[in-house]
Scaffold this motif. Structure first.
Motif, mmCIF file in Angstrom:
data_model
loop_
_atom_site.group_PDB
_atom_site.id
_atom_site.type_symbol
_atom_site.label_atom_id
_atom_site.label_comp_id
_atom_site.label_asym_id
_atom_site.label_seq_id
_atom_site.Cartn_x
_atom_site.Cartn_y
_atom_site.Cartn_z
ATOM 1 N N VAL A 146 0.886 -1.172 0.000
ATOM 2 C CA VAL A 146 0.000 0.000 0.000
ATOM 3 C C VAL A 146 0.917 1.213 0.000
ATOM 4 C CG1 VAL A 146 -1.798 1.286 1.189
ATOM 5 C CG2 VAL A 146 -1.791 -1.210 1.305
ATOM 6 N N THR A 147 1.020 1.868 -1.144
ATOM 7 C CA THR A 147 1.998 2.941 -1.305
ATOM 8 C C THR A 147 1.590 3.877 -2.438
ATOM 9 O OG1 THR A 147 4.294 3.385 -1.944
ATOM 10 C CG2 THR A 147 3.333 1.356 -2.761
ATOM 11 N N PRO A 148 1.948 5.164 -2.348
ATOM 12 C CA PRO A 148 1.671 6.074 -3.470
ATOM 13 C C PRO A 148 2.505 5.715 -4.700
ATOM 14 C CG PRO A 148 2.091 7.291 -1.435
ATOM 15 C CD PRO A 148 2.509 5.870 -1.185
ATOM 16 N N ASP A 149 3.660 5.077 -4.480
ATOM 17 C CA ASP A 149 4.561 4.725 -5.580
ATOM 18 C C ASP A 149 4.322 3.263 -5.995
ATOM 19 O OD1 ASP A 149 6.546 4.532 -7.440
ATOM 20 O OD2 ASP A 149 8.181 5.154 -6.104
ATOM 21 N N VAL A 150 3.208 3.029 -6.667
ATOM 22 C CA VAL A 150 2.869 1.657 -7.048
ATOM 23 C C VAL A 150 3.811 1.126 -8.124
ATOM 24 C CG1 VAL A 150 0.442 1.707 -6.386
ATOM 25 C CG2 VAL A 150 1.098 2.536 -8.625
ATOM 26 N N GLY A 151 4.389 2.007 -8.916
ATOM 27 C CA GLY A 151 5.348 1.569 -9.929
ATOM 28 C C GLY A 151 6.526 0.859 -9.299
ATOM 29 N N LYS A 152 7.084 1.454 -8.247
ATOM 30 C CA LYS A 152 8.204 0.840 -7.528
ATOM 31 C C LYS A 152 7.761 -0.447 -6.830
ATOM 32 C CE LYS A 152 11.860 1.824 -4.150
ATOM 33 N NZ LYS A 152 11.695 0.563 -3.406
ATOM 34 N N ALA A 153 6.551 -0.455 -6.284
ATOM 35 C CA ALA A 153 6.035 -1.645 -5.603
ATOM 36 C C ALA A 153 5.928 -2.822 -6.571
ATOM 37 C CB ALA A 153 4.680 -1.349 -4.978
ATOM 38 N N VAL A 154 5.455 -2.539 -7.784
ATOM 39 C CA VAL A 154 5.348 -3.593 -8.799
ATOM 40 C C VAL A 154 6.740 -4.084 -9.192
ATOM 41 C CG1 VAL A 154 4.669 -4.102 -11.183
ATOM 42 C CG2 VAL A 154 3.135 -2.782 -9.704
ATOM 43 N N THR A 155 7.652 -3.160 -9.415
ATOM 44 C CA THR A 155 9.027 -3.518 -9.791
ATOM 45 C C THR A 155 9.683 -4.371 -8.718
ATOM 46 O OG1 THR A 155 9.275 -1.487 -11.091
ATOM 47 C CG2 THR A 155 11.295 -2.610 -10.416
ATOM 48 N N ASP A 156 9.548 -3.968 -7.450
ATOM 49 C CA ASP A 156 10.148 -4.718 -6.339
ATOM 50 C C ASP A 156 9.556 -6.118 -6.231
ATOM 51 O OD1 ASP A 156 11.760 -2.597 -5.714
ATOM 52 O OD2 ASP A 156 10.586 -1.924 -3.988
ATOM 53 N N ALA A 157 8.243 -6.219 -6.357
ATOM 54 C CA ALA A 157 7.590 -7.522 -6.244
ATOM 55 C C ALA A 157 8.070 -8.475 -7.334
ATOM 56 C CB ALA A 157 6.068 -7.366 -6.311
ATOM 57 N N LYS A 158 8.192 -7.963 -8.553
ATOM 58 C CA LYS A 158 8.628 -8.798 -9.658
ATOM 59 C C LYS A 158 10.117 -9.136 -9.563
ATOM 60 C CE LYS A 158 6.952 -8.038 -13.798
ATOM 61 N NZ LYS A 158 6.104 -9.223 -13.967
ATOM 62 N N ALA A 159 10.883 -8.279 -8.868
ATOM 63 C CA ALA A 159 12.326 -8.500 -8.729
ATOM 64 C C ALA A 159 12.672 -9.494 -7.627
ATOM 65 C CB ALA A 159 13.020 -7.176 -8.455
ATOM 66 N N GLY A 160 11.685 -9.853 -6.802
ATOM 67 C CA GLY A 160 11.953 -10.833 -5.751
ATOM 68 C C GLY A 160 11.743 -10.313 -4.341
ATOM 69 N N LYS A 161 10.815 -9.397 -4.170
ATOM 70 C CA LYS A 161 10.512 -8.882 -2.830
ATOM 71 C C LYS A 161 9.675 -9.906 -2.077
ATOM 72 C CE LYS A 161 8.762 -4.786 -0.466
ATOM 73 N NZ LYS A 161 8.180 -3.433 -0.640
ATOM 74 N N ILE A 162 10.079 -10.210 -0.856
ATOM 75 C CA ILE A 162 9.334 -11.152 -0.035
ATOM 76 C C ILE A 162 8.923 -10.477 1.266
ATOM 77 C CG2 ILE A 162 10.453 -13.205 -0.978
ATOM 78 C CD1 ILE A 162 12.161 -13.220 1.630
ATOM 79 N N GLU A 163 7.848 -10.944 1.839
ATOM 80 C CA GLU A 163 7.381 -10.433 3.125
ATOM 81 C C GLU A 163 7.696 -11.448 4.209
ATOM 82 O OE1 GLU A 163 3.234 -8.960 5.332
ATOM 83 O OE2 GLU A 163 3.212 -9.641 3.241
ATOM 84 N N TYR A 164 8.182 -10.980 5.333
ATOM 85 C CA TYR A 164 8.395 -11.867 6.470
ATOM 86 C C TYR A 164 7.512 -11.400 7.620
ATOM 87 C CZ TYR A 164 11.585 -8.109 7.940
ATOM 88 O OH TYR A 164 12.116 -6.899 8.268
ATOM 89 N N ARG A 165 7.015 -12.364 8.372
ATOM 90 C CA ARG A 165 6.086 -12.043 9.457
ATOM 91 C C ARG A 165 6.117 -13.135 10.511
ATOM 92 N NH1 ARG A 165 -0.387 -10.749 8.680
ATOM 93 N NH2 ARG A 165 -0.819 -10.121 10.831
ATOM 94 N N LEU A 166 6.140 -12.736 11.745
ATOM 95 C CA LEU A 166 6.163 -13.670 12.864
ATOM 96 C C LEU A 166 4.831 -14.398 12.961
ATOM 97 C CD1 LEU A 166 8.325 -14.167 15.163
ATOM 98 C CD2 LEU A 166 6.861 -12.730 16.616
ATOM 99 N N ASP A 167 4.868 -15.738 13.158
ATOM 100 C CA ASP A 167 3.628 -16.471 13.358
ATOM 101 C C ASP A 167 3.376 -16.669 14.854
ATOM 102 O OD1 ASP A 167 5.174 -18.575 14.258
ATOM 103 O OD2 ASP A 167 4.723 -19.915 12.602
ATOM 104 N N LYS A 168 2.347 -17.414 15.188
ATOM 105 C CA LYS A 168 1.970 -17.575 16.596
ATOM 106 C C LYS A 168 2.983 -18.374 17.394
ATOM 107 C CE LYS A 168 -2.215 -19.143 15.846
ATOM 108 N NZ LYS A 168 -3.593 -19.629 16.138
ATOM 109 N N GLN A 169 3.838 -19.133 16.726
ATOM 110 C CA GLN A 169 4.882 -19.886 17.406
ATOM 111 C C GLN A 169 6.206 -19.118 17.463
ATOM 112 O OE1 GLN A 169 3.003 -21.654 14.855
ATOM 113 N NE2 GLN A 169 1.658 -22.265 16.520
ATOM 114 N N ASN A 170 6.171 -17.826 17.106
ATOM 115 C CA ASN A 170 7.362 -16.962 17.112
ATOM 116 C C ASN A 170 8.389 -17.401 16.070
ATOM 117 O OD1 ASN A 170 6.207 -15.673 19.414
ATOM 118 N ND2 ASN A 170 7.072 -17.269 20.719
ATOM 119 N N ILE A 171 7.897 -17.851 14.929
ATOM 120 C CA ILE A 171 8.756 -18.324 13.843
ATOM 121 C C ILE A 171 8.438 -17.543 12.570
ATOM 122 C CG2 ILE A 171 9.452 -20.328 12.470
ATOM 123 C CD1 ILE A 171 8.494 -22.079 14.797
#
Length: 284
Positions: free
Chosen positions: A144-169
């Motif tokens: 969610v960003t005003p610069d959607v062009g960069k967001a699309v470029t980053d996603a296609k280039a290999g951007k990944i999201e990391y997030r803690l789960d309920k087991q702290n992993i």
């Protein structure tokens, strides 16, 4: 219990009594990748935080230097100049209310959805559809960003999201087995550095508890008949689990979800025909 030749050959390479240095663990992953397709190498990191507390959450996004090895399908919900920028960056589909209606009608042939802040009021109506599939855009993930062009470029280039789960992993892909250990190591360093920088101020004691590098496909293609996975069946895990079942119809998969007995392993395979000998843990 009898095992297939690939399983036996792979198991001989891994010593379950030791932890491996990252480079050596990645080399083992590449050596044991014998499937007919390019296997994804995953990193699973257990952190010394408590996900029950809001001030100890760990979440973010990072672009892998060598990409993920996957052709990422990106769609953008935006209008005006932002829509033009998304199209120029290579978004698979761009729209506003028409694309929202299409998704409500069942269209889900994409991996990442990006949007602008002014469209989130409308995109929010898709929460029940996108949320359980891990596709809901989020400012912390950069989708969610005003610069959607960069967001699309980053996603296609290999951007990944990391997030803690309920087991702290945290569970993230770091590339394909075909990358080789050197490129995987570069991606691994990038992810660990990002997680280290995201350490909450409220976290006390040892931050990195353990880390495991694994390929869920490895055990299945090695001839296993029963594979138990510590897979909380929510979000993108639903797709992942279904994909494994489709790819290996001869294997009986079990998802143990939040079983506390296996929280140290997290999202990785914890048992293959009753044994855990195929999955190297790394010294971090």
């Amino acid at each position: 219990m009898n095992h297939g030749k690939h399983y036996v050959d792979s198991a001989k390479l891994i010593d379950r009594t030791k932890t491996y240095e990252p480079q050596e663990a990645l080399e083992l992953c590449c050596k044991t990748a014998k499937a007919k397709f390019d296997e994804t190498v995953e990193l699973h990191v257990r952190l010394g935080v408590d996900s029950r507390h809001a001030d100890q959450q760990v979440r973010g996004a990072v672009v892998l230097p060598n990409g993920t090895g996957k052709n990422v399908r990106v769609v953008a919900i935006c209008k005006g100049d932002a829509a033009k920028a998304a199209e120029a960056a290579g978004a698979q589909e761009v729209g506003d209310d028409d694309l929202i209606a299409k998704i409500q009608g069942g269209y889900l042939d994409f991996d990442v959805l990006v949007t602008t802040p002014d469209m989130m009021g409308r995109v929010g109506r898709l929460g029940k559809i996108l949320g359980p599939r891990g596709l809901m855009p989020n400012p912390k993930a950069g989708t969610v960003t005003p610069d959607v062009g960069k967001a699309v470029t980053d996603a296609k280039a290999g951007k990944i999201e990391y997030r803690l789960d309920k087991q702290n992993i945290i569970h993230v892909p770091i590339g394909k087995a075909s990358f080789g250990a050197e490129k995987l190591m570069t991606n691994l360093d990038t992810v660990l550095d990002a997680i280290a920088k995201a350490k909450p101020a409220a976290a006390k004691g040892q931050y990195f508890k353990s880390a495991t590098i694994a390929e869920a496909e490895m055990a299945a293609k090695a001839g296993a008949k029963h594979l138990t996975l510590a897979y909380p069946l929510v979000g993108p895990n639903i797709k992942r689990f279904a994909a494994l079942q489709t790819a290996f119809p001869e294997v009986e998969f079990f998802a143990i979800g939040d079983d506390t007995e296996h929280t140290a392993y997290g999202f990785v395979p914890v048992s293959c025909d009753g044994s855990d000998e195929l999955f190297p843990r790394i010294n971090q």
